[in-house]
Design an enzyme around this catalytic site. Structure first.
Site, PDB file in Angstrom:
ATOM      1  N   CYS A 107       0.822  -1.228   0.000  1.00  0.00           N
ATOM      2  CA  CYS A 107       0.000   0.000   0.000  1.00  0.00           C
ATOM      3  C   CYS A 107       0.852   1.272   0.000  1.00  0.00           C
ATOM      4  O   CYS A 107       0.341   2.356  -0.282  1.00  0.00           O
ATOM      5  CB  CYS A 107      -0.949   0.006   1.183  1.00  0.00           C
ATOM      6  SG  CYS A 107      -2.084  -1.374   1.170  1.00  0.00           S
TER       7      CYS A 107
ATOM      8  N   HIS B 230      -3.182   7.263   2.977  1.00  0.00           N
ATOM      9  CA  HIS B 230      -3.617   5.983   2.415  1.00  0.00           C
ATOM     10  C   HIS B 230      -5.029   5.686   2.920  1.00  0.00           C
ATOM     11  O   HIS B 230      -5.318   5.839   4.109  1.00  0.00           O
ATOM     12  CB  HIS B 230      -2.632   4.886   2.839  1.00  0.00           C
ATOM     13  CG  HIS B 230      -3.089   3.509   2.473  1.00  0.00           C
ATOM     14  ND1 HIS B 230      -3.645   3.223   1.243  1.00  0.00           N
ATOM     15  CD2 HIS B 230      -3.087   2.342   3.175  1.00  0.00           C
ATOM     16  CE1 HIS B 230      -3.952   1.936   1.212  1.00  0.00           C
ATOM     17  NE2 HIS B 230      -3.622   1.390   2.365  1.00  0.00           N
TER      18      HIS B 230
ATOM     19  N   ASN C  62      -9.893  -0.192   0.545  1.00  0.00           N
ATOM     20  CA  ASN C  62      -8.437  -0.088   0.462  1.00  0.00           C
ATOM     21  C   ASN C  62      -7.984  -0.616  -0.908  1.00  0.00           C
ATOM     22  O   ASN C  62      -8.022  -1.817  -1.153  1.00  0.00           O
ATOM     23  CB  ASN C  62      -7.823  -0.898   1.603  1.00  0.00           C
ATOM     24  CG  ASN C  62      -6.308  -0.865   1.615  1.00  0.00           C
ATOM     25  OD1 ASN C  62      -5.685  -0.415   0.658  1.00  0.00           O
ATOM     26  ND2 ASN C  62      -5.716  -1.359   2.680  1.00  0.00           N
TER      27      ASN C  62
HETATM   28  N1  ACO Z   1     -18.002  -8.250  10.182  1.00  0.00           N
HETATM   29  C1  ACO Z   1     -18.459  -8.517  11.421  1.00  0.00           C
HETATM   30  N2  ACO Z   1     -17.665  -8.801  12.445  1.00  0.00           N
HETATM   31  C2  ACO Z   1     -16.347  -8.839  12.212  1.00  0.00           C
HETATM   32  C3  ACO Z   1     -15.786  -8.576  10.946  1.00  0.00           C
HETATM   33  C4  ACO Z   1     -16.682  -8.285   9.922  1.00  0.00           C
HETATM   34  N3  ACO Z   1     -16.261  -8.012   8.661  1.00  0.00           N
HETATM   35  N4  ACO Z   1     -14.443  -8.669  11.023  1.00  0.00           N
HETATM   36  C5  ACO Z   1     -14.154  -8.987  12.298  1.00  0.00           C
HETATM   37  N5  ACO Z   1     -15.315  -9.086  13.021  1.00  0.00           N
HETATM   38  C6  ACO Z   1     -15.482  -9.404  14.427  1.00  0.00           C
HETATM   39  C7  ACO Z   1     -14.325 -10.205  14.980  1.00  0.00           C
HETATM   40  O1  ACO Z   1     -14.492 -11.591  14.740  1.00  0.00           O
HETATM   41  C8  ACO Z   1     -14.414  -9.854  16.446  1.00  0.00           C
HETATM   42  O2  ACO Z   1     -15.429 -10.640  17.045  1.00  0.00           O
HETATM   43  P1  ACO Z   1     -15.228 -11.221  18.542  1.00  0.00           P
HETATM   44  O3  ACO Z   1     -15.121  -9.991  19.416  1.00  0.00           O
HETATM   45  O4  ACO Z   1     -16.448 -12.019  18.731  1.00  0.00           O
HETATM   46  O5  ACO Z   1     -13.954 -11.998  18.487  1.00  0.00           O
HETATM   47  C9  ACO Z   1     -14.893  -8.404  16.432  1.00  0.00           C
HETATM   48  O6  ACO Z   1     -15.503  -8.203  15.152  1.00  0.00           O
HETATM   49  C10 ACO Z   1     -13.796  -7.386  16.594  1.00  0.00           C
HETATM   50  O7  ACO Z   1     -12.739  -7.734  15.714  1.00  0.00           O
HETATM   51  P2  ACO Z   1     -11.406  -6.927  15.671  1.00  0.00           P
HETATM   52  O8  ACO Z   1     -10.436  -7.628  14.768  1.00  0.00           O
HETATM   53  O9  ACO Z   1     -11.002  -6.637  17.089  1.00  0.00           O
HETATM   54  O10 ACO Z   1     -11.923  -5.597  14.993  1.00  0.00           O
HETATM   55  P3  ACO Z   1     -11.148  -4.245  14.838  1.00  0.00           P
HETATM   56  O11 ACO Z   1     -11.909  -3.188  15.493  1.00  0.00           O
HETATM   57  O12 ACO Z   1      -9.682  -4.393  15.159  1.00  0.00           O
HETATM   58  O13 ACO Z   1     -11.245  -3.987  13.272  1.00  0.00           O
HETATM   59  C11 ACO Z   1      -9.979  -4.133  11.245  1.00  0.00           C
HETATM   60  C12 ACO Z   1     -10.667  -4.909  12.356  1.00  0.00           C
HETATM   61  C13 ACO Z   1     -11.034  -3.325  10.509  1.00  0.00           C
HETATM   62  C14 ACO Z   1      -9.337  -5.127  10.296  1.00  0.00           C
HETATM   63  C15 ACO Z   1      -8.919  -3.180  11.861  1.00  0.00           C
HETATM   64  O14 ACO Z   1      -8.110  -3.888  12.756  1.00  0.00           O
HETATM   65  C16 ACO Z   1      -8.056  -2.538  10.828  1.00  0.00           C
HETATM   66  O15 ACO Z   1      -8.504  -1.721  10.025  1.00  0.00           O
HETATM   67  N6  ACO Z   1      -6.739  -2.821  10.842  1.00  0.00           N
HETATM   68  C17 ACO Z   1      -5.836  -2.209   9.884  1.00  0.00           C
HETATM   69  C18 ACO Z   1      -5.962  -2.919   8.573  1.00  0.00           C
HETATM   70  C19 ACO Z   1      -5.237  -2.150   7.509  1.00  0.00           C
HETATM   71  O16 ACO Z   1      -5.210  -0.944   7.467  1.00  0.00           O
HETATM   72  N7  ACO Z   1      -4.620  -2.860   6.608  1.00  0.00           N
HETATM   73  C20 ACO Z   1      -3.871  -2.138   5.615  1.00  0.00           C
HETATM   74  C21 ACO Z   1      -3.348  -3.093   4.759  1.00  0.00           C
HETATM   75  S1  ACO Z   1      -2.196  -2.269   3.808  1.00  0.00           S
HETATM   76  C22 ACO Z   1      -1.501  -3.322   2.673  1.00  0.00           C
HETATM   77  O17 ACO Z   1      -0.345  -3.146   2.419  1.00  0.00           O
HETATM   78  C23 ACO Z   1      -2.264  -4.432   2.020  1.00  0.00           C
END
Ligand code: ACO
Length: 322
Positions: free
Chosen positions: A112, A247, A277
């Site tokens: 990214c 980003h 993203n």
């Molecule tokens: N729909 C519903 N529930 C979900 C989903 C979904 N799509 N995804 C996860 N959950 C659930 C989980 O299972 C968890 O349930 P539990 O509490 O029963 O275990 C709960 O929601 C909370 O999950 P978390 O992983 O703690 O959610 P979080 O608030 O951390 O959000 C996310 C997850 C959106 C992925 C966040 O961590 C994030 O944005 N991280 C950064 C990702 C990013 O920017 N990546 C860039 C990649 S760059 C590249 O180079 C490719």
């Protein structure tokens, strides 16, 4: 000598997939995705469309906006981690399809942050007077590498491409400073294990695996560090900046950075609700839309800051136009 942006273009697939569409096949909801990421919909390419197809569309628009003939390009640099093939590179495919017969061409792998890395390399070739005219591209089709049963990743990504034409300029506008960083020790938090030389047969899977929480922690640190680092190199202050283009991964990452750094919300451009993203395409796609929205005028100071797999991050400070 500075590298000045004289044309911007972008291209996304026509197919729109909403959060509600995803909720039909995976255990998620529009509300969860919107609240936790800010994403409402994304563009997903069909089977026959590869990264170079989207990149070609973006390049043609950028060259048209610049009124610049492809045959006069000296170099094409593409930031991508989803090339059509391991080789030839996307940049070589573009070189052929654009008729940029004089141009050298290579890809840069920084996920990214790919556009920031490609822009830094492209502008450096101009600053050191090796080349005069460079096409810089960010393009990815990461939806092809998603496990559509993994709700933790499949809701986050979309496909797209963006491109800018750089030319040598002796006036004060152009890329003022570039700042890049890698933290390879954290690379295991975001990985595409299959398809490389360690696992050519993809026995370990061909899907993106991510520890979202760890990437989130890195992202907020990286955005701040890259903005501060690049502005320091440009000898500018936060208050001097007219527009930040971060980003476009997650609105919570953007809002956290706005709050922590005391940025004005109006000065931070966001379009992730429409595209999710799009990896290396995210920043040039947002730049193109910000221009079309009239958010950028001649003389403005703009900071483009990205973060991604590697883990990597980078930022470029630009004085627009002129
Ligand atoms: N729909 C519903 N529930 C979900 C989903 C979904 N799509 N995804 C996860 N959950 C659930 C989980 O299972 C968890 O349930 P539990 O509490 O029963 O275990 C709960 O929601 C909370 O999950 P978390 O992983 O703690 O959610 P979080 O608030 O951390 O959000 C996310 C997850 C959106 C992925 C966040 O961590 C994030 O944005 N991280 C950064 C990702 C990013 O920017 N990546 C860039 C990649 S760059 C590249 O180079 C490719």
């Amino acid at each position: 000598m500075k590298a000045k942006i004289i044309g911007v273009g972008s291209c996304v697939p026509s197919r729109v997939v909403t959060n509600n569409d995803l909720a039909k096949s995976v255990d998620t909801s529009d509300e969860w995705i919107k609240t936790r990421t800010g994403i409402c919909e994304r563009r997903i390419s069909d089977e026959d469309t590869s990264t170079s197809d989207l990149a070609l569309g973006a390049c043609k628009k950028a060259l048209a906006a610049a009124k610049f003939p492809a045959e006069n390009l000296d170099l094409i640099v593409v930031g991508t981690t989803s090339p059509d093939t391991l080789f030839p590179s996307v940049s070589c495919i573009l070189q052929y399809k654009l008729g940029a017969t004089k141009a050298a061409a290579f890809d840069v792998s920084a996920a990214c942050s790919g556009f920031n890395f490609a822009l830094t390399i492209g502008s450096s070739f101009i600053e050191n007077k090796t080349y005069k005219n460079v096409l810089v591209v960010g393009a990815d089709t990461l939806t092809k590498y998603l496990d559509w049963t993994d709700r933790g990743t499949c809701v986050l990504f979309g496909d797209g491409a963006g491109a800018v034409v750089l030319t040598a300029s002796e006036n004060e506008a152009g890329i003022l400073a570039s700042w890049l960083k890698a933290e390879g020790s954290l690379g295991y938090h975001l990985i595409m294990p299959g398809g490389g030389s360690r696992d050519p047969e993809q026995k370990h899977g061909r899907f993106i695996r991510m520890d979202g929480k760890e990437v989130f922690k890195f992202a907020v640190r990286a955005l701040e560090e890259s903005i501060v680092g690049s502005l320091k190199l440009a000898n500018l202050k936060i208050e001097d900046v007219d527009l930040f283009i971060p980003h476009q991964a997650n609105i919570r990452i953007v809002n956290y950075t706005i709050k922590k750094m005391g940025l004005s919300k109006e000065k931070v451009y966001v379009n992730l609700h429409k595209y999710g993203n799009t990896s290396a395409a995210s920043i040039p796609l947002a730049l193109d839309e910000a221009l079309a929205d009239g958010k950028i005028k001649k003389g403005d100071i703009i900071v483009l800051s990205g973060f991604g797999a590697g883990l990597t991050c980078g930022a470029n400070v630009i004085k627009w136009g002129g």
